[in-house]
Design a protein around this motif. Sequence first.
Motif, PDB file in Angstrom:
ATOM      1  N   ARG A   1       0.849  -1.350   0.162  1.00  0.00           N
ATOM      2  CA  ARG A   1       0.205   0.180   0.416  1.00  0.00           C
ATOM      3  C   ARG A   1       0.922   1.277  -0.336  1.00  0.00           C
ATOM      4  N   GLY A   2       0.327   2.070  -0.060  1.00  0.00           N
ATOM      5  CA  GLY A   2       1.106   3.500   0.313  1.00  0.00           C
ATOM      6  C   GLY A   2       2.116   3.646  -0.965  1.00  0.00           C
ATOM      7  N   ILE A   3       3.184   4.588  -0.214  1.00  0.00           N
ATOM      8  CA  ILE A   3       4.726   5.075  -1.073  1.00  0.00           C
ATOM      9  C   ILE A   3       5.053   3.850  -1.720  1.00  0.00           C
ATOM     10  N   GLY A   4       5.373   2.070  -0.886  1.00  0.00           N
ATOM     11  CA  GLY A   4       6.151   1.382  -1.545  1.00  0.00           C
ATOM     12  C   GLY A   4       4.901   0.865  -2.390  1.00  0.00           C
TER      13      GLY A   4
ATOM     14  N   VAL B   1       8.796  -7.102   9.032  1.00  0.00           N
ATOM     15  CA  VAL B   1      10.442  -6.304   9.097  1.00  0.00           C
ATOM     16  C   VAL B   1      10.834  -6.117  10.526  1.00  0.00           C
ATOM     17  N   ALA B   2      10.078  -6.850  11.219  1.00  0.00           N
ATOM     18  CA  ALA B   2      10.549  -6.487  13.546  1.00  0.00           C
ATOM     19  C   ALA B   2      10.617  -7.900  13.516  1.00  0.00           C
ATOM     20  N   VAL B   3      10.610  -8.672  12.466  1.00  0.00           N
ATOM     21  CA  VAL B   3      11.122  -9.983  13.156  1.00  0.00           C
ATOM     22  C   VAL B   3      11.925 -10.576  11.753  1.00  0.00           C
TER      23      VAL B   3
ATOM     24  N   ALA C   1      10.744  -1.530  17.059  1.00  0.00           N
ATOM     25  CA  ALA C   1      11.467  -2.757  16.710  1.00  0.00           C
ATOM     26  C   ALA C   1      10.690  -2.081  15.298  1.00  0.00           C
ATOM     27  N   THR C   2       9.499  -2.029  14.253  1.00  0.00           N
ATOM     28  CA  THR C   2       9.102  -1.855  13.380  1.00  0.00           C
ATOM     29  C   THR C   2      10.496  -1.005  12.256  1.00  0.00           C
ATOM     30  N   ASN C   3      10.205   0.345  12.894  1.00  0.00           N
ATOM     31  CA  ASN C   3      10.250   0.921  11.885  1.00  0.00           C
ATOM     32  C   ASN C   3      12.384   1.727  11.947  1.00  0.00           C
TER      33      ASN C   3
ATOM     34  N   THR D   1      -1.922   8.608   2.144  1.00  0.00           N
ATOM     35  CA  THR D   1      -1.918   7.205   2.066  1.00  0.00           C
ATOM     36  C   THR D   1      -2.638   6.941   3.516  1.00  0.00           C
ATOM     37  N   ASP D   2      -2.614   5.231   4.304  1.00  0.00           N
ATOM     38  CA  ASP D   2      -3.794   5.306   5.223  1.00  0.00           C
ATOM     39  C   ASP D   2      -2.855   5.144   6.571  1.00  0.00           C
ATOM     40  N   ILE D   3      -1.288   5.317   6.267  1.00  0.00           N
ATOM     41  CA  ILE D   3      -0.769   5.975   7.421  1.00  0.00           C
ATOM     42  C   ILE D   3      -1.782   6.504   8.376  1.00  0.00           C
TER      43      ILE D   3
ATOM     44  N   ASN E   1      16.195   4.417   2.588  1.00  0.00           N
ATOM     45  CA  ASN E   1      15.614   4.211   3.963  1.00  0.00           C
ATOM     46  C   ASN E   1      14.933   5.508   3.451  1.00  0.00           C
ATOM     47  N   LEU E   2      13.060   4.972   4.079  1.00  0.00           N
ATOM     48  CA  LEU E   2      12.089   6.285   4.263  1.00  0.00           C
ATOM     49  C   LEU E   2      12.123   6.481   5.763  1.00  0.00           C
ATOM     50  N   SER E   3      12.739   7.948   5.632  1.00  0.00           N
ATOM     51  CA  SER E   3      12.463   8.903   7.262  1.00  0.00           C
ATOM     52  C   SER E   3      11.208   9.496   6.775  1.00  0.00           C
ATOM     53  N   SER E   4      11.720  10.966   7.533  1.00  0.00           N
ATOM     54  CA  SER E   4      10.202  11.848   7.735  1.00  0.00           C
ATOM     55  C   SER E   4       9.997  12.829   7.804  1.00  0.00           C
TER      56      SER E   4
ATOM     57  N   ASN F   1       7.187  -6.226  -0.538  1.00  0.00           N
ATOM     58  CA  ASN F   1       6.720  -7.268   0.716  1.00  0.00           C
ATOM     59  C   ASN F   1       5.358  -6.823   0.940  1.00  0.00           C
ATOM     60  N   TYR F   2       4.478  -7.155   2.084  1.00  0.00           N
ATOM     61  CA  TYR F   2       3.695  -7.077   3.336  1.00  0.00           C
ATOM     62  C   TYR F   2       3.646  -7.934   4.344  1.00  0.00           C
ATOM     63  N   VAL F   3       2.935  -7.569   5.383  1.00  0.00           N
ATOM     64  CA  VAL F   3       2.861  -7.778   6.008  1.00  0.00           C
ATOM     65  C   VAL F   3       1.320  -8.706   7.095  1.00  0.00           C
ATOM     66  N   ARG F   4       0.421  -8.131   6.195  1.00  0.00           N
ATOM     67  CA  ARG F   4      -1.025  -8.375   6.733  1.00  0.00           C
ATOM     68  C   ARG F   4      -1.626  -8.922   5.737  1.00  0.00           C
ATOM     69  N   ASN F   5      -1.492  -7.632   4.814  1.00  0.00           N
ATOM     70  CA  ASN F   5      -2.768  -7.321   3.273  1.00  0.00           C
ATOM     71  C   ASN F   5      -2.386  -8.349   2.442  1.00  0.00           C
ATOM     72  N   ARG F   6      -2.601  -9.043   2.041  1.00  0.00           N
ATOM     73  CA  ARG F   6      -2.114 -10.513   1.185  1.00  0.00           C
ATOM     74  C   ARG F   6      -2.718  -9.457  -0.195  1.00  0.00           C
TER      75      ARG F   6
ATOM     76  N   PRO G   1       8.924  11.614   3.208  1.00  0.00           N
ATOM     77  CA  PRO G   1       7.843  12.290   2.725  1.00  0.00           C
ATOM     78  C   PRO G   1       7.335  13.412   3.603  1.00  0.00           C
ATOM     79  N   GLY G   2       7.495  14.660   3.056  1.00  0.00           N
ATOM     80  CA  GLY G   2       5.838  15.180   4.424  1.00  0.00           C
ATOM     81  C   GLY G   2       4.960  14.421   4.316  1.00  0.00           C
ATOM     82  N   VAL G   3       3.491  15.020   4.428  1.00  0.00           N
ATOM     83  CA  VAL G   3       2.242  14.812   4.578  1.00  0.00           C
ATOM     84  C   VAL G   3       1.973  14.189   3.042  1.00  0.00           C
TER      85      VAL G   3
END
Length: 249
Positions: free
Chosen positions: A13-16, A62-64, A111-113, A193-195, A141-144, A33-38, A188-190
Amino acid sequence: MHQPVILITGASRGIGAATALLAAERGCAVCVNYVRNRDAAEAVVNAIVVGGGKAIAVAADVAVESDVVKLFETVDTKLGTLTALVNNAGILETQMRLEQMDAARLQRIFATNVVGSFICAREAVKRMSTSLGGNGGAIVNLSSVASRLGGAGEYIDYASSKGAIDTMTIGLAKELADQGIRVNAVRPGVIYTDIHASGGEAGRVDRVKDAIPMRRGGRADEVAQAIMWLLSDQASYSTGSFLDVAGGR
Ligand code: NAP
């Protein structure tokens, strides 16, 4: 010449997702890659395949650490030699002030970021470093902009995790500068996306947009362009750099 192989974390989703589509347009084989949203990840892969490109969807948190190791092994087997990593997967949680935050929340965010980005970078370096027998490559790397604004009253934990990403970008860029790997960050600024819904305010971009010098939120595809430029040979002398995509904020 082999097809470039790019792994984008959090690309369902989103930027990725926007970056995955653009990378495929530019001729890369893409790991989404994704974590949940197949379903969302498969929709991105289908869009790439329908357009004549090559892509796979791979679930991994990615946290694992063990998930990340398997994710990179899957890329090795299914797509070939990795040439680029986009450390994009990132989360924020409900807006609150520090006095309401508990350690469990801080651990999830970091853990994730942070840990996720470090471990993914490690796996990429093992494969791309010319000192380790690789052919070189690039990491974004995606910073903010939150890393320099601070996220006060909303999420200083998230902003601080992006501060860690900025520092990691500077250090890792220097560590790898003579090993054929460039490391840069996009801030990125604002962006629409779903975030923002995970922060409890789906309409956040429209609320804050008048405070942005350009008076609008950004689009995921505008961020994707910056990411792909930093990964490209056109950015061949840029490492340890930050590209803000924030409408002047
Ligand atoms: P988003 O729309 O919320 O999408 C997040 C993506 O990350 C999804 O693909 C999600 O997968 C994946 N993800 C979440 N946790 C993960 C994990 N533990 N392991 C693997 N994948 C995971 O986010 P976005 O707005 O595009 O943000 C992308 C990056 O840009 C983040 O690092 C964010 O901090 C940064 N950023 C965004 C903005 C903005 O305004 N949007 C501004 C500055 C920086 P599922 O679909 O499976 O859940």
